[in-house]
Structure formats: structure tokens, C-alpha cells
Design a protein around this motif. Structure first.
Motif, mmCIF file in Angstrom:
data_model
loop_
_atom_site.group_PDB
_atom_site.id
_atom_site.type_symbol
_atom_site.label_atom_id
_atom_site.label_comp_id
_atom_site.label_asym_id
_atom_site.label_seq_id
_atom_site.Cartn_x
_atom_site.Cartn_y
_atom_site.Cartn_z
ATOM 1 N N ARG A 590 42.724 2.775 -12.449
ATOM 2 C CA ARG A 590 42.582 3.018 -13.893
ATOM 3 C C ARG A 590 41.400 3.948 -14.174
ATOM 4 N N TRP A 591 41.294 5.019 -13.420
ATOM 5 C CA TRP A 591 40.159 5.933 -13.586
ATOM 6 C C TRP A 591 40.164 6.597 -14.959
ATOM 7 N N ASN A 598 35.325 3.039 -18.864
ATOM 8 C CA ASN A 598 33.881 2.800 -18.858
ATOM 9 C C ASN A 598 33.498 1.564 -18.051
ATOM 10 N N SER A 599 34.440 0.673 -17.792
ATOM 11 C CA SER A 599 34.185 -0.463 -16.899
ATOM 12 C C SER A 599 34.697 -0.195 -15.487
ATOM 13 N N PHE A 600 35.782 0.570 -15.382
ATOM 14 C CA PHE A 600 36.422 0.750 -14.084
ATOM 15 C C PHE A 600 35.539 1.522 -13.111
ATOM 16 N N PHE A 601 34.964 2.623 -13.569
ATOM 17 C CA PHE A 601 34.101 3.421 -12.687
ATOM 18 C C PHE A 601 32.907 2.615 -12.169
ATOM 19 N N PRO A 602 32.105 1.991 -13.054
ATOM 20 C CA PRO A 602 30.963 1.234 -12.521
ATOM 21 C C PRO A 602 31.370 0.023 -11.697
ATOM 22 N N ALA A 603 32.538 -0.561 -11.986
ATOM 23 C CA ALA A 603 33.014 -1.664 -11.145
ATOM 24 C C ALA A 603 33.276 -1.165 -9.728
ATOM 25 N N ALA A 604 33.856 0.029 -9.610
ATOM 26 C CA ALA A 604 34.093 0.610 -8.281
ATOM 27 C C ALA A 604 32.777 0.821 -7.546
ATOM 28 N N VAL A 605 31.753 1.247 -8.275
ATOM 29 C CA VAL A 605 30.437 1.437 -7.651
ATOM 30 C C VAL A 605 29.870 0.091 -7.198
ATOM 31 N N ILE A 614 34.958 8.351 -5.803
ATOM 32 C CA ILE A 614 34.462 8.125 -7.164
ATOM 33 C C ILE A 614 34.090 9.443 -7.828
ATOM 34 N N LEU A 615 33.394 10.320 -7.098
ATOM 35 C CA LEU A 615 32.962 11.595 -7.686
ATOM 36 C C LEU A 615 34.140 12.523 -7.950
ATOM 37 N N VAL A 616 35.138 12.518 -7.062
ATOM 38 C CA VAL A 616 36.339 13.322 -7.296
ATOM 39 C C VAL A 616 37.048 12.841 -8.561
ATOM 40 N N LYS A 617 37.193 11.525 -8.693
ATOM 41 C CA LYS A 617 37.846 10.968 -9.877
ATOM 42 C C LYS A 617 37.008 11.247 -11.132
ATOM 43 N N MET A 618 35.695 11.237 -10.974
ATOM 44 C CA MET A 618 34.829 11.485 -12.123
ATOM 45 C C MET A 618 34.914 12.941 -12.577
ATOM 46 N N VAL A 644 30.069 8.176 -17.675
ATOM 47 C CA VAL A 644 29.432 9.034 -16.675
ATOM 48 C C VAL A 644 27.970 8.649 -16.433
ATOM 49 N N PRO A 645 27.126 8.528 -17.476
ATOM 50 C CA PRO A 645 25.738 8.145 -17.186
ATOM 51 C C PRO A 645 25.625 6.819 -16.444
ATOM 52 N N ASN A 646 26.385 5.835 -16.879
ATOM 53 C CA ASN A 646 26.294 4.515 -16.269
ATOM 54 C C ASN A 646 26.729 4.541 -14.806
ATOM 55 N N THR A 647 27.822 5.231 -14.528
ATOM 56 C CA THR A 647 28.335 5.292 -13.162
ATOM 57 C C THR A 647 27.371 6.039 -12.247
#
Length: 749
Positions: A590-591, A598-605, A614-618, A644-647
Motif C-alpha cells: 500500500r505504498w 503516511n503509516s505504511f512507509f514508516p511501518a516498513a522502516v 523503500i526509497l524506490v517506492k518513495m 516523506v519527512p517521517n519516513t
């Protein structure tokens, strides 16, 4: 003084040059100054009842969105404290104050370019024809409610134009009775004897809290709304804004303010504006050698700084740029994630002050939450909030005749309980604890801990009485994971948020020395809460959304929010649990999601997902935006400004689980630098990764907490210096040391 006067002239020059170079060596300016929001065509999604695609600017109180063709630029005006305030379904919303129209007929068919300089927070519009170019410089002053618009001309001859300050017109309203109505407003528009134009809008009829907002405009040196521009003779337009919450006679205040401004004072306002933004950007920065992600990083924080500074009036779901009256979802503070998500990255970015309005608006809901906890669930002293909120304790989804006539299904299916729209969900109040907890753990600010604690304790009280003790575990019955999934058992969201609430209540209690007799019960819930549930999907073991009820959902990210923002899984977690978390991220993908990237990216981290992925998806996520940073075709607005800032902050510097880690989920061969990222323990951390190695780690300790850090140089001894003095040698995979208040620690090999 005499000693310096006797110095050789050459030495004086050298000293002055060195001082100038020191002032100019501003890393934040060098990094952030590279990034601009660029618009090459007029926006199309304005006015709309959702997120605009236009250039946006503001000072945290007043917001402006720019639209129109070169020959007619339209500036939409709105304020965070201008709502229709009534606790009633579909009758409370952020409103449009008005608009400014700048018409220059000679610019018809001119080229269009608008650039927003993020570092200075100024917007430059350039319109060019074969014979001339007109430049607009616009900013909303950072230190007061004033907007400045300077129009410059390059070319031969001159151009004529006019400025009109307007109240909202037909295009700015939705009128589809009986469900969507235009509510009566008291309006005023006119011109004073000395050439000051003004507008006023007020909601006074059938409201819980009367409200008025005002704006006045002056063309410096003109007594009419017409002007002429020629080369070397710019036109300066000033606007002032206020409301009845800021001044007793807010209309007279704005008239007086613009009438008294002159060009010298405007220069001072501009200088103060530049200083405010320079100070803002100096609080932290990252340099990651990725122009696409980096630009979105700074554009996100620029936008939140432009929208969120009024403690009692945080921005709506669409920010401060409201261009159509009665926007979607009443533009309210949706409490089942939307209201809280924009602020997730502000704490680590060292901009907690921008998140305080979010928390203050929730404290204003406490009384209503206590009412529902007791009336609906029989829990006295607890807090249970419905889905919709507004400023000053207003409840935007409260049951009324309109709901009973046009949303009967909500009532029949149990989504409405007593007067509140809950959709069966019990976790709205727990969502509210997330940002309070982040502020607490990253600052240990006693003043705000004192303010937050009664609310956090109330939410803990609700859960300790709502949960059922059964067969040696606590069970969450009669809850919902998604809106309308009424009556489910142990939704995974609640199983992530309940421990967050209990731990935060416990730690705040310790910090304040209050209610220590309740800690045993909170700890018992922490130790005995039901485990997560699992299922098989695509050949992998993943989390199940509930123990009994909904198993999976085709979109949204509630399946990983126990990881983030719930914080219940991290790099220290059991390897088997981490594997399930990895599997769930793999299967969900769910990128870019309508709800919850906003939850999915930091959860992956948090679970250590592949950083290159993560960076490619970002990058893809960052390209899927309008120039103003809003996600394409996603009307939700500012919630995605945290993504983006949070991740990136979490990838560079993570304090989750009580262990500080630098570059924990970052490609080893990708150089990066960060300065003053804030993390758990009230630590401000700076570091650099170069050539695959960490160069140093600097930790500024605000509160003198014990610091535990994953060794940045695995297998090596670490040299520690305090305030530039002394040298201690530490070793181990994880090292721990005591700090003092306002002490600077530097770690090196």
C-alpha cells in the motif's frame, strides 16, 4: 574599542571577510535553497471542496491559494479560525473568507510560471509576452497576519490593472438542498474615505459559537483600486487579516493596520519574515543526495509551517486553503486517523510547535469524550470520541434531524450511538494519544505533559474498563477495525493502540508523580493483552485484521497501524513477529494508497524492510503529486505531508524501543547527513554517513536522560566526549551512558 582601531587595515579586512564567510556558511540555506515548488500552468482544481492543485502560502493563521490566468490572478483567502461552529451533522465547516482579484488585461496570452522559494517562503509569479514581463512577489508575513503583494514590470511603456477584494461568489459555494445548504452569513464589503477596501463575514445565526473574520486591502500610494506599472515603479498591495478570536473589533483593526503601513515598514516586515523562516529551517535538516525525495521532504514541512501555528485552531483536513464552502467531510478533524497523520513527522524534524494545535484541539474534546464514555459504555471518567470534531470542542458529526432523514442506514446499522457517529470504532481517542505520546517522549516537556496527562489517563480509564478479562487475557469485544464493521473482536488497530495508551499513561504518571496507584493495573493490561491474530495470504503468514470479524481489507493501511503509529513492533521485536510484519508489508503493498500511505512507509522502516525498496517506492510516491505536494487525485490533503519527512527521519535516526540508532534502515553505500533530528529521550541527534561509514554522532541532551545507542561502528570501541572535553571509551553492540541537562555528547571511533 581603541585596540581594534589600531589594528592594521589588512587585518581588519581579513576579520570582516571571515565573519561574512561564517554567516554565509549556512548548510540549511544551501540545502533547502535548492528546492522550489514550480507551477508551469494555471491550476485546474480550484475552487473545489477538497485539496487544490494550486500554489499555497500562509503563516499558520491565514492561508492563501493562488489561481487564475496571467491576466486575472485570483488569491483565495481563508483562516484557520473561520468556521461555522455548530455541533451538528453537516452544519459545521471551515469557510471561505474571500478572494483578491488582480486584473491586468495586457497579460492576456502571456506565458505562465509560478515558483515558490521554500527557504524564504516567498512566491514569485512571472508572466511574459513579446513586449513585457510582469513579476508578482507574494508572501504571508510569518510574524503577523499581513499579506504583501509586490508587482514589478520589465519592458517599455506601462500596463494598467486593477485590484478587487471580493466576498465569496457563486463558484465558492455548494448549494444542493436539502442536504447541502448555504448557511446565512452576515457580510460587509466596502471602501473607507482614505481608500481602504475591506470585507467581513460572520456566522451568528443558529450557531454554538459566533464567529467573524475580516480582511482589509490597501494599494500603497493609491486611493482607488486601479494602478499603473512601469519599469522601476512597482505597485505594492497589502492585506491584513483578523477575527473576533484575535481582536475585539477585528474589522477596525485590519483597516487601521493597512492604512498605517508604508514602504519602510513593509521592508521591516519582510526582513522579520525572512528571519522567522531562516530560524525555522535551522532547527533541523537532512541532506540525502536525492533531489526528488528531498524536495518533497522540505515542501511538506514548508506547508505545515504555513498551515499550523494557531494553537486553538489547527488546519482542516485540506489545510488552511479552503476555496469552496462546506468542503468534503465538512473539512473537519476526522479522528480515525486523518487529523493526526499530518503531524507524525514534525516531532523528529524538531518542529513540535507545529503539532501542538492538533493536540490542543483534542483536549477541547475531552468533556464530550467523557460524556460518551459514560452514556454509551457506562464508563465514568473514561474518554471515547466519535469520528468528527472541529475547533473549540465542536462535534461535527453529532446526530440531528438531517442525519435522521438522510443517513437512516447509519442509525439502523449501529454506526450511531446516542448522539455520536462512531462507525463502531472505539480507537478514535487512542489515535489522539499518538501525537501526545510523541511530544512527551521526544521532549519530556513538563508543561505539556501536565496538559496531556488528564486526557491520556481518561483514555486509559476507558480501556481498562472496556476490556474483558477472560481466560488469562484481556479481550476487546464490540469494536470495529474499519468504519461500519460493528461488533468485531480484537481489531488489530486496538491491540496496537491500547499498549501505547497504557505505556504512555504509566510513564507520564511516573514523570509527574501522579496516580502511581494505577500503574499496577495498567501494567497488568500491558502484560496480558490478547495477542495479534494471523492468517495465510499469498503463501505467507500475515496479520489478520481481527480475531473475529473482518479478516482483510482491499485498500487502506489499518492492517499495519499497530506497527506504526501504534509502535508495537520494531527492530528489537521477536524475529518470528518481524517476519510476519515483513510478510504483511509484502502482501499489502500500500505504498500509494487513498488512505494511509503516511503509516505504511514508516511501518516498513520500523520493521527493517529493504531500504533500497523503500526509497524506490518513495520516489514514485513523490512523483505522484501536484506541484504543491498534495497527492494526485487524493482529496484528503495535508495528512500526506508527514509521509516523506517521517519516513526519511526514521530511516536516518530511530529512537523506537528505547535504543537510538543512526542510519538503521538506510542503504549503506548512499551518503547522507542529518542535523538535529529529535528522538525519544529528548535527544537532538546529528550524524553523517560517508563512503559506507558513520563519520560521527553528536547528541544534544535536553533533559539529561540515559542514552542507549546501537554502536554505530559494530565491533569497535567508541570514544565519547562531553561538551568537547574528556574522553571515555565505550564498547559493545549496544552502549549506554548517562547524560546531563543541555549536555552535548560526541561519539567517534
Amino acid at each position: 574599542m581603541k585596540v581594534f582601531l589600531r589594528l592594521p587595515l589588512l587585518l581588519i579586512i581579513v576579520i570582516q571577510l571571515c565573519a561574512c564567510q561564517k554567516r554565509e556558511a549556512n548548510p540549511a540555506k544551501q540545502i533547502i535553497g535548492k528546492h522550489k515548488a514550480v507551477f508551469t500552468q494555471p491550476p485546474k482544481k480550484i475552487p473545489v471542496p477538497y485539496s487544490v492543485d494550486a500554489p499555497m502560502l500562509g503563516n499558520g493563521f491565514t492561508g492563501v491559494a493562488i489561481s487564475g490566468q496571467p491576466e486575472k490572478q485570483v488569491y483565495y483567502l481563508a483562516r484557520n479560525d473561520f468556521w461555522r461552529l455548530k455541533s451538528s451533522f453537516n452544519q459545521s465547516f471551515p469557510a471561505v473568507l474571500g478572494k483578491v482579484e488582480v486584473t491586468i488585461p495586457g497579460l492576456k496570452d502571456a506565458s505562465y510560471l509560478v515558483e515558490q522559494d521554500l527557504y524564504s517562503a516567498k512566491t514569485y509569479s512571472k508572466f511574459r509576452t513579446d513586449n513585457h514581463e510582469v513579476q508578482f512577489k507574494t508572501y504571508v508575513a510569518a510574524n503577523e497576519d499581513v499579506m504583501l503583494l509586490e508587482i514589478n514590470y520589465t519592458g517599455e511603456g506601462k500596463l494598467s490593472g486593477s485590484v478587487n477584494l471580493q466576498l465569496p461568489g457563486k463558484k465558492e459555494f455548494i448549494n444542493k438542498p436539502p442536504f447541502d445548504l448555504i448557511f446565512p452569513a452576515v457580510t460587509d464589503r466596502g471602501k473607507t474615505e482614505d481608500g481602504i477596501y475591506y470585507i467581513s463575514r460572520a456566522f451568528e445565526e443558529d450557531v454554538d459559537i459566533p464567529i467573524q473574520a475580516t480582511c482589509a486591502l490597501n494599494i500603497i500610494g493609491n486611493e482607488s483600486n486601479s494602478f499603473e506599472i512601469s519599469e522601476g515603479k512597482p505597485v505594492t498591495i497589502v492585506l491584513a487579516f483578523s477575527s473576533n478570536f484575535k481582536s475585539e473589533d477585528c474589522l477596525q483593526v485590519v483597516k487601521n493596520r493597512v492604512a498605517g503601513l508604508n514602504l519602510k515598514e513593509i521592508k521591516e516586515i519582510e526582513s522579520e519574515h525572512e528571519n522567522w523562516w531562516a530560524d525555522f529551517w535551522s532547527k533541523s535538516y537532512v541532506d540525502i543526495n536525492d533531489s526528488i525525495i528531498e524536495k518533497q521532504y522540505y515542501l511538506s514541512n514548508y506547508s505545515l509551517a504555513s498551515f499550523s501555528r494557531d494553537k486553538d485552531f489547527p488546519p482542516s483536513i485540506f489545510g488552511t486553503c479552503i476555496t469552496k464552502e462546506r468542503p468534503y467531510w465538512s473539512g473537519d478533524y476526522h479522528l480515525n486517523y486523518n487529523h493526526f497523520a499530518p503531524y507524525y513527522g514534525l516531532f523528529s524534524s524538531n518542529h513540535a510547535e507545529l503539532a501542538i494545535p492538533c493536540n490542543m484541539s483534542i483536549l477541547a474534546q475531552q468533556e464530550r469524550g467523557e460524556y460518551y464514555s459514560e452514556k454509551v459504555c457506562g464508563i465514568k471518567g473514561g474518554i471515547m470520541l466519535p469520528v468528527g470534531a472541529g475547533p473549540l470542542g465542536i462535534e461535527t458529526t453529532r446526530r440531528n434531524e438531517l442525519m435522521e432523514k438522510h443517513r437512516t442506514r447509519w442509525i439502523e446499522e449501529g454506526n450511531v450511538e446516542d448522539e455520536g457517529l462512531f462507525y463502531g470504532q472505539k480507537s478514535n481517542s487512542s489515535y489522539a494519544v499518538v501525537n501526545m505520546a510523541m511530544h512527551f517522549y521526544t521532549s519530556y516537556d513538563k508543561e505539556y505533559t501536565e496538559k496531556y496527562y488528564p486526557f491520556v489517563k481518561g483514555v486509559a480509564t476507558f480501556w481498562e474498563n472496556h476490556l474483558t478479562w477472560e481466560n488469562g487475557r484481556y479481550v476487546d469485544y464490540n469494536d470495529a477495525i474499519h468504519e461500519g464493521t460493528v461488533g468485531t473482536v480484537n481489531p488489530i488497530l486496538a491491540l496496537g493502540f491500547i499498549p501505547l495508551v497504557m505505556q504512555t499513561a504509566t510513564d507520564m504518571s511516573h514523570e509527574l508523580g501522579k496516580d502511581t496507584d494505577r500503574i499496577e493495573k495498567w501494567q497488568h493490561i500491558l502484560d496480558n493483552l490478547s495477542d495479534f491474530s494471523y492468517q495465510e495470504r499469498d503463501g505467507k503468514t500475515v496479520f489478520r485484521y481481527t480475531e473475529k470479524g473482518t479478516a482483510w481489507w482491499g485498500n487502506n493501511t489499518l492492517g499495519i497501524q499497530h506497527i506504526y503509529p501504534g509502535g508495537q513492533i520494531g527492530l528489537n521485536s521477536d524475529p518470528d513477529l518481524l517476519e510476519v510484519a515483513h510478510n504483511t508489508v509484502d502482501v499489502m503493498q500500500r505504498w500509494i494508497d487513498f488512505n494511509g500511505s503516511n503509516s505504511f512507509f514508516p511501518a516498513a522502516v520500523r520493521v527493517g524492510y529493504n531500504p533500497d525498496t523503500i526509497l524506490v517506492k518513495m520516489q514514485k510516491y513523490c512523483k505522484n503529486t501536484y506541484p504543491n505536494g498534495f497527492q494526485l487525485n487524493n482529496p484528503h490533503g495535508i495528512e500526506n505531508y508527514s509521509t516523506v519527512p517521517n519516513t526519511i527521519n526514521e530511516m536516518l535516526c530511530m529512537g523506537h524501543g528505547g535504543i537510538l540508532r543512526v542510519f538503521p534502515v538506510w542503504p549503506e553505500q548512499k551518503d547522507a547527513t542529518f542535523y538535529n533530528l529529535r528522538t525519544y529521550g529528548a535527544f537532538l541527534v546529528s550524524s553523517e554517513l560517508k563512503g559506507g561509514k558513520v563519520s560521527f554522532v553528536t547528541i544534544n541532551s535536553e533533559k539529561g536522560k540515559t542514552c542507549t545507542i546501537k554502536n554505530p561502528w559494530p565491533g569497535n570501541k567508541v570514544r565519547l566526549a562531553r561538551n568537547g572535553k574528556g574522553s571515555e571509551i565505550l564498547e559493545g553492540d549496544v552502549i549506554s551512558f548517562q547524560t546531563s541537562v543541555n549536555e552535548t555528547i560526541k561519539l567517534n571511533l
